[in-house]
Design an enzyme around this catalytic site. Structure first.
Site, PDB file in Angstrom:
ATOM      1  N   LYS A 129       0.864  -1.190   0.000  1.00 12.08           N
ATOM      2  CA  LYS A 129       0.000   0.000   0.000  1.00 12.08           C
ATOM      3  C   LYS A 129       0.890   1.226   0.000  1.00 12.08           C
ATOM      4  O   LYS A 129       2.033   1.183   0.462  1.00 12.08           O
ATOM      5  CB  LYS A 129      -0.876  -0.001   1.259  1.00 12.08           C
ATOM      6  CG  LYS A 129      -2.074   0.926   1.190  1.00 12.08           C
ATOM      7  CD  LYS A 129      -3.249   0.304   0.467  1.00 12.08           C
ATOM      8  CE  LYS A 129      -4.390   1.292   0.298  1.00 12.08           C
ATOM      9  NZ  LYS A 129      -5.591   0.666  -0.235  1.00 12.08           N
ATOM     10  N   ASP A 169      -7.098   4.504  -4.458  1.00 16.69           N
ATOM     11  CA  ASP A 169      -7.743   4.384  -3.136  1.00 16.69           C
ATOM     12  C   ASP A 169      -8.338   5.771  -2.889  1.00 16.69           C
ATOM     13  O   ASP A 169      -8.565   6.528  -3.852  1.00 16.69           O
ATOM     14  CB  ASP A 169      -6.719   3.974  -2.061  1.00 16.69           C
ATOM     15  CG  ASP A 169      -7.380   3.616  -0.722  1.00 16.69           C
ATOM     16  OD1 ASP A 169      -7.959   2.523  -0.620  1.00 16.69           O
ATOM     17  OD2 ASP A 169      -7.347   4.432   0.222  1.00 16.69           O
ATOM     18  N   SER A 380      -8.604  -5.644 -10.328  1.00 13.69           N
ATOM     19  CA  SER A 380      -7.272  -5.140 -10.679  1.00 13.69           C
ATOM     20  C   SER A 380      -6.396  -6.286 -11.179  1.00 13.69           C
ATOM     21  O   SER A 380      -5.650  -6.143 -12.156  1.00 13.69           O
ATOM     22  CB  SER A 380      -6.597  -4.500  -9.460  1.00 13.69           C
ATOM     23  OG  SER A 380      -6.998  -3.164  -9.310  1.00 13.69           O
TER      24      SER A 380
HETATM   25  P1  NDP Z   1     -12.960   8.078  -2.654  1.00 18.62           P
HETATM   26  O1  NDP Z   1     -11.869   9.045  -2.481  1.00 18.62           O
HETATM   27  O2  NDP Z   1     -13.549   7.862  -3.990  1.00 18.62           O
HETATM   28  O3  NDP Z   1     -14.161   8.417  -1.651  1.00 18.62           O
HETATM   29  C1  NDP Z   1     -13.954   8.472  -0.278  1.00 18.62           C
HETATM   30  C2  NDP Z   1     -15.231   8.975   0.361  1.00 18.62           C
HETATM   31  O4  NDP Z   1     -15.091   8.877   1.772  1.00 18.62           O
HETATM   32  C3  NDP Z   1     -15.533  10.423   0.041  1.00 18.62           C
HETATM   33  O5  NDP Z   1     -16.912  10.610   0.066  1.00 18.62           O
HETATM   34  C4  NDP Z   1     -14.850  11.153   1.203  1.00 18.62           C
HETATM   35  O6  NDP Z   1     -15.384  12.435   1.484  1.00 18.62           O
HETATM   36  C5  NDP Z   1     -15.137  10.208   2.327  1.00 18.62           C
HETATM   37  N1  NDP Z   1     -14.101  10.359   3.360  1.00 18.62           N
HETATM   38  C6  NDP Z   1     -12.774  10.115   3.219  1.00 18.62           C
HETATM   39  N2  NDP Z   1     -12.128  10.408   4.351  1.00 18.62           N
HETATM   40  C7  NDP Z   1     -13.070  10.848   5.204  1.00 18.62           C
HETATM   41  C8  NDP Z   1     -13.024  11.276   6.547  1.00 18.62           C
HETATM   42  N3  NDP Z   1     -11.878  11.323   7.238  1.00 18.62           N
HETATM   43  N4  NDP Z   1     -14.205  11.641   7.125  1.00 18.62           N
HETATM   44  C9  NDP Z   1     -15.369  11.578   6.427  1.00 18.62           C
HETATM   45  N5  NDP Z   1     -15.469  11.184   5.146  1.00 18.62           N
HETATM   46  C10 NDP Z   1     -14.332  10.815   4.565  1.00 18.62           C
HETATM   47  O7  NDP Z   1     -12.387   6.696  -2.047  1.00 18.62           O
HETATM   48  P2  NDP Z   1     -12.919   5.226  -2.267  1.00 18.62           P
HETATM   49  O8  NDP Z   1     -14.390   5.226  -2.424  1.00 18.62           O
HETATM   50  O9  NDP Z   1     -12.076   4.586  -3.278  1.00 18.62           O
HETATM   51  O10 NDP Z   1     -12.522   4.541  -0.868  1.00 18.62           O
HETATM   52  C11 NDP Z   1     -13.403   4.498   0.255  1.00 18.62           C
HETATM   53  C12 NDP Z   1     -12.953   3.412   1.207  1.00 18.62           C
HETATM   54  O11 NDP Z   1     -12.962   2.144   0.520  1.00 18.62           O
HETATM   55  C13 NDP Z   1     -11.536   3.565   1.768  1.00 18.62           C
HETATM   56  O12 NDP Z   1     -11.493   3.043   3.080  1.00 18.62           O
HETATM   57  C14 NDP Z   1     -10.711   2.676   0.847  1.00 18.62           C
HETATM   58  O13 NDP Z   1      -9.510   2.242   1.459  1.00 18.62           O
HETATM   59  C15 NDP Z   1     -11.689   1.526   0.655  1.00 18.62           C
HETATM   60  N6  NDP Z   1     -11.435   0.700  -0.510  1.00 18.62           N
HETATM   61  C16 NDP Z   1     -11.403   1.240  -1.774  1.00 18.62           C
HETATM   62  C17 NDP Z   1     -11.177   0.432  -2.856  1.00 18.62           C
HETATM   63  C18 NDP Z   1     -11.235   0.948  -4.252  1.00 18.62           C
HETATM   64  O14 NDP Z   1     -11.189   0.135  -5.191  1.00 18.62           O
HETATM   65  N7  NDP Z   1     -11.358   2.254  -4.470  1.00 18.62           N
HETATM   66  C19 NDP Z   1     -10.879  -1.007  -2.698  1.00 18.62           C
HETATM   67  C20 NDP Z   1     -11.025  -1.487  -1.345  1.00 18.62           C
HETATM   68  C21 NDP Z   1     -11.264  -0.643  -0.311  1.00 18.62           C
HETATM   69  P3  NDP Z   1     -14.484  13.733   1.183  1.00 18.62           P
HETATM   70  O15 NDP Z   1     -14.476  13.860  -0.309  1.00 18.62           O
HETATM   71  O16 NDP Z   1     -15.204  14.841   1.868  1.00 18.62           O
HETATM   72  O17 NDP Z   1     -13.131  13.471   1.761  1.00 18.62           O
END
Ligand code: NDP
Length: 449
Positions: A129, A169, A380
């Protein structure tokens, strides 16, 4: 030889001394090792070969400076990381996160979990990561491009399609992967498609990769519900986040006849009793890069909340899809009081340690992220296969393979839960044990490295 529990305890004590202050990393390791005593009792050879001591130590850690210039000409310096945790099953594989909270501890927790997640997919991928403490919010495309180019300049000598294959991510989507790939191509002087996943469809990307984590999460949760004779038809669902994982979970939920009623971002959360308007959400988040308040402005019946908990909404199923520690013990108790039947983690470690305990002590079906959100990395790996073969598979083909992989991950969890926990629905023990045994056996076979 000490007992399995004593062995685990001594490894955890050593871990705390060697990684002081890295609370997220420590929590992730405790979360896995705590469920491994029955496995170690059945496999004393793991202790003899010091598998635990080795598996909690990354094989390599890269930490680099990322300087970049903003649109006003001001120079900024961020920190870039890549933790290459374990390559027993294949080249390191795992996403890159750009978010101000990124630290060595966060990247190590994610990299450690990734080892077992990747093992569960059944594909030949190790765990890693990376990321940077960079905040993309409010930055122009040009600034994002300059940041990505500088980040890749620091990273490129450490990755490669047989070595380490990063992906997206939080904060790293298709736009960022494009800039990262462009810079890698320039530095490496070659079009090495398999070095990054999440690429654009015209230059080596896979259909369904964008949707994979959300679709896979819903498939895994569907399998959990099936064990109780239920499906998604007519179920009300709370989803947190409004990024990649949340959006495509909502899309698949709606296709299966469920009604998702919530979304969130770091500015607040929304309850839309009529069900989330997916097209509006995509337009705001994917096209305009807006906030959840923009959603409410366009949907007068929807409520915007800037305090309280998204998990206070009574639902049948909850899918946390934002970030770590977004669901605590109190939230878990509230969900249970309101009759939640299943919780599937789209995010990594969204439920804190107390919340996990609460779910485990209840009869709620609780699917931990390393199993439930493995669909993203699984597709992936399918993208890597297509790159190697210089092929592009159809949407139906990739979607079917993804669904098969999620069904298989669920079956592995149930099987390992029965074998090591004595019941079929301890998905925490099941996912940890099933992933761990594969990695441990490969480490044994490959010698002390
Ligand atoms: P994105 O960046 O597309 O979206 C993240 C979302 O979570 C946004 O709405 C963001 O809001 C919100 N968010 C992030 N940090 C915070 C915080 N500290 N407090 C409140 N809201 C928060 O990311 P992903 O959708 O790709 O990822 C979301 C989760 O899924 C993560 O934990 C990631 O590790 C996990 N994941 C993702 C994968 C993928 O393929 N993308 C695969 C497996 C797991 P804001 O824009 O306001 O920050």
């Amino acid at each position: 030889m000490s007992t399995a529990s004593e062995y685990i305890e001594s490894v955890l004590e050593g871990l705390k001394v060697r990684n002081p202050g890295e609370l997220e990393f420590q929590e992730a390791v405790v979360g896995v090792l705590d469920s491994l005593a029955p496995v170690l009792e059945q496999h004393p050879e793991y202790q003899e070969a010091a598998i635990l001591e080795r598996i909690v130590e990354p094989e390599r850690a890269v930490h680099f400076r990322v300087p970049w210039v903003d649109d006003e000409g001001k120079t900024h310096v961020n920190r870039g990381y890549r933790f290459q945790f374990n390559s027993a099953l294949g080249p390191y594989k795992g996403g890159l996160r750009f978010h101000p909270t990124v630290s060595a501890s966060i990247v190590k927790f994610l990299g450690f979990e990734q080892i077992f997640k990747n093992a569960l997919t059944g594909q030949q991928i190790g765990g890693g990561k990376g990321g940077a403490d960079f905040d993309p919010h409010g930055r122009s495309d040009q600034e994002i491009m300059r940041f990505c180019q500088s980040f890749m300049t620091g990273l490129f000598r450490h990755i490669g399609h047989f070595t380490d294959i990063p992906a997206g991510d939080i904060g790293v989507g298709g736009r960022e992967i494009g800039y990262l790939f462009g810079q890698y191509k320039k530095l490496a002087n070659g079009f090495e498609a398999g070095v990054l996943t999440g690429k654009g469809l015209d230059w080596g990307g896979s259909l369904i990769r964008t949707e994979a984590t959300g679709y896979g999460l819903v498939a895994f949760t569907r399998e959990m519900l099936k064990t109780r004779g239920e499906d998604f038809e007519g179920q009300t669902v709370s989803v947190s986040g409004s990024g990649n994982v949340a959006i495509y979970s909502i899309e698949k939920l709606q296709q299966l006849g469920a009604k998702p009623v919530t979304i969130s971002d770091s500015s607040g959360w929304v309850y839309d009793a009529d069900g989330i308007d997916l097209e509006l959400l995509k337009d705001i988040k994917e096209v305009k890069r807006g906030r959840v308040a923009d959603y409410v402005a366009a949907r007068p019946n929807a409520e915007l909340h800037t305090d309280g908990s998204i998990w206070s909404v009574p639902v049948d199923v909850a899918l946390p899809c934002a970030t770590q520690h977004e669901l605590n013990g109190e939230d878990a108790r509230t969900l249970i009081k309101n009759g939640v039947k299943a919780v599937g983690e789209g995010a990594n470690m969204p439920t804190d340690a107390e919340g996990v305990e609460v779910f485990e002590a209840s009869d709620v079906l609780y699917g931990p992220g390393k199993a439930a959100n493995a669909g993203g990395v699984a597709v992936s790996a399918l993208e890597m296969q297509q790159n190697s073969a210089r092929q592009s598979w159809t949407r139906e083909d990739v979607a079917q393979r993804l669904d098969d992989i999620m069904v298989n991950i669920h079956a592995q969890c149930v099987d390992a839960s029965e074998r090591y926990a004595g019941n079929s629905s301890d998905y925490v023990t099941g996912s940890n044990a099933a992933g761990f045994v594969k990695v441990a056996d490969a480490m044994l076979a490959q010698g002390v490295l």
